[in-house]
Design a protein around this motif. Sequence first.
Motif, mmCIF file in Angstrom:
data_model
loop_
_atom_site.group_PDB
_atom_site.id
_atom_site.type_symbol
_atom_site.label_atom_id
_atom_site.label_comp_id
_atom_site.label_asym_id
_atom_site.label_seq_id
_atom_site.Cartn_x
_atom_site.Cartn_y
_atom_site.Cartn_z
ATOM 1 N N LEU A 1 79.746 114.227 68.061
ATOM 2 C CA LEU A 1 79.862 112.908 67.436
ATOM 3 C C LEU A 1 79.659 112.895 65.924
ATOM 4 N N PHE A 2 78.931 113.852 65.377
ATOM 5 C CA PHE A 2 78.626 113.790 63.952
ATOM 6 C C PHE A 2 79.060 115.019 63.158
ATOM 7 N N GLY A 3 79.326 116.140 63.815
ATOM 8 C CA GLY A 3 79.720 117.356 63.112
ATOM 9 C C GLY A 3 81.220 117.395 62.871
ATOM 10 N N LEU B 1 80.552 101.528 60.122
ATOM 11 C CA LEU B 1 80.454 102.823 59.445
ATOM 12 C C LEU B 1 80.108 103.933 60.432
ATOM 13 N N LEU B 2 79.174 103.658 61.328
ATOM 14 C CA LEU B 2 78.765 104.654 62.318
ATOM 15 C C LEU B 2 79.915 105.012 63.263
ATOM 16 N N THR B 3 80.599 104.020 63.788
ATOM 17 C CA THR B 3 81.694 104.303 64.718
ATOM 18 C C THR B 3 82.881 104.959 64.008
ATOM 19 N N THR B 4 83.145 104.583 62.763
ATOM 20 C CA THR B 4 84.226 105.223 62.007
ATOM 21 C C THR B 4 83.917 106.700 61.807
ATOM 22 N N TRP B 5 82.670 107.014 61.442
ATOM 23 C CA TRP B 5 82.256 108.412 61.277
ATOM 24 C C TRP B 5 82.472 109.175 62.579
ATOM 25 N N MET B 6 82.064 108.574 63.712
ATOM 26 C CA MET B 6 82.208 109.239 65.008
ATOM 27 C C MET B 6 83.672 109.464 65.361
ATOM 28 N N PHE B 7 84.525 108.458 65.138
ATOM 29 C CA PHE B 7 85.950 108.594 65.445
ATOM 30 C C PHE B 7 86.579 109.718 64.621
ATOM 31 N N ILE B 8 86.223 109.782 63.346
ATOM 32 C CA ILE B 8 86.798 110.814 62.480
ATOM 33 C C ILE B 8 86.300 112.196 62.889
ATOM 34 N N ALA B 9 85.012 112.327 63.180
ATOM 35 C CA ALA B 9 84.451 113.632 63.564
ATOM 36 C C ALA B 9 85.086 114.144 64.862
ATOM 37 N N VAL B 10 85.151 113.294 65.868
ATOM 38 C CA VAL B 10 85.730 113.712 67.152
ATOM 39 C C VAL B 10 87.231 113.984 67.001
#
Length: 134
Positions: A16-18, A72-81
């Motif tokens: 989710l974050f890497g 912001l949190l969900t956008t980060w997760m979508f981009i990471a995955v």
Amino acid sequence: MEKALPAYNSSWRHILFGFEGRCNRRDYCFKYCLPLILFIVAVITYKINAPRPEVPIHETPIGKVVLLFLQLLTTWMFIAVGKKRCQDMEKSPGFLVYSVVPIFNIYCLCVLAFKSGTPGPNKYGLPYGKTSTE
């Protein structure tokens, strides 16, 4: 001397974050839905516990902060995955840019969710279940 390929890491934090490594179809589909569920649950929880339920969430100061943080949190997760899923298929992570284009975003989602990844090692790491290149 060749650089060792990273092993597949299926931990929640990494997926989710890497931004490094690969993500298979199962992890992509399962963990792509998690941010959506998180967002929906947070909004419903806020709405139930809101001091003034008749006021929309985006019109209260705390609601604006909560929504901004969640977006912001969900956008980060979508981009990471999504980036790791592109790397699994040996596509450029730039492929994710197409997911913001209406109609084409459906195609992108289908490719990311249903197309199988590279069966063996690629330049981004080892596939799911492999611990070495042998």
